[in-house]
Scaffold this motif. Sequence first.
Motif, PDB file in Angstrom:
ATOM      1  N   ASP A   3       0.873  -1.168   0.000  1.00 48.74           N
ATOM      2  CA  ASP A   3       0.000   0.000   0.000  1.00 48.74           C
ATOM      3  C   ASP A   3       0.917   1.226   0.000  1.00 48.74           C
ATOM      4  O   ASP A   3       1.505   1.567   1.022  1.00 48.74           O
ATOM      5  N   THR A   4       1.066   1.861  -1.139  1.00 42.27           N
ATOM      6  CA  THR A   4       2.023   2.959  -1.275  1.00 42.27           C
ATOM      7  C   THR A   4       1.612   4.205  -0.487  1.00 42.27           C
ATOM      8  O   THR A   4       2.467   5.014  -0.157  1.00 42.27           O
ATOM      9  N   LYS A   5       0.349   4.348  -0.149  1.00 43.31           N
ATOM     10  CA  LYS A   5      -0.093   5.512   0.634  1.00 43.31           C
ATOM     11  C   LYS A   5       0.319   5.400   2.104  1.00 43.31           C
ATOM     12  O   LYS A   5       0.662   6.386   2.730  1.00 43.31           O
ATOM     13  N   THR A   6       0.259   4.190   2.647  1.00 40.30           N
ATOM     14  CA  THR A   6       0.546   3.996   4.074  1.00 40.30           C
ATOM     15  C   THR A   6       1.914   3.386   4.334  1.00 40.30           C
ATOM     16  O   THR A   6       2.388   3.388   5.470  1.00 40.30           O
TER      17      THR A   6
END
Length: 80
Positions: A3-6
Motif C-alpha cells: 500500500d504505497t499511501k501507508t
Amino acid sequence: MIDTKTGLVYRKEQFGEDSSLPAEYVIRDRRYTATEITGLVTRHGFDIVDHRYVRAGRWDEPLEPTDPKAKEILVIARKR
C-alpha cells in the motif's frame, strides 16, 4: 502487496512444526525509509552517529539501498 499511501506491506508466510500441519499467516509490516527513521530518532532527542542499509544479522556489512539483500536499516545514535 504494498500500500504505497501507508507504506504497509502485506505478505504470506508459512510456519510449521515437525508434527503439525503448516500454518499460513498474512503478515503486515510498516516499511520506513532511512529519512523517516533518522527523522524519528532526531525528533526524540538523539544525534545520528551513523546509519546504513544492512542484511539481517550482518550489521557490519553496509549495502546499497537498492541491494535486494538490504532488508534492514541500522541506526547508531547518541542521546543529546
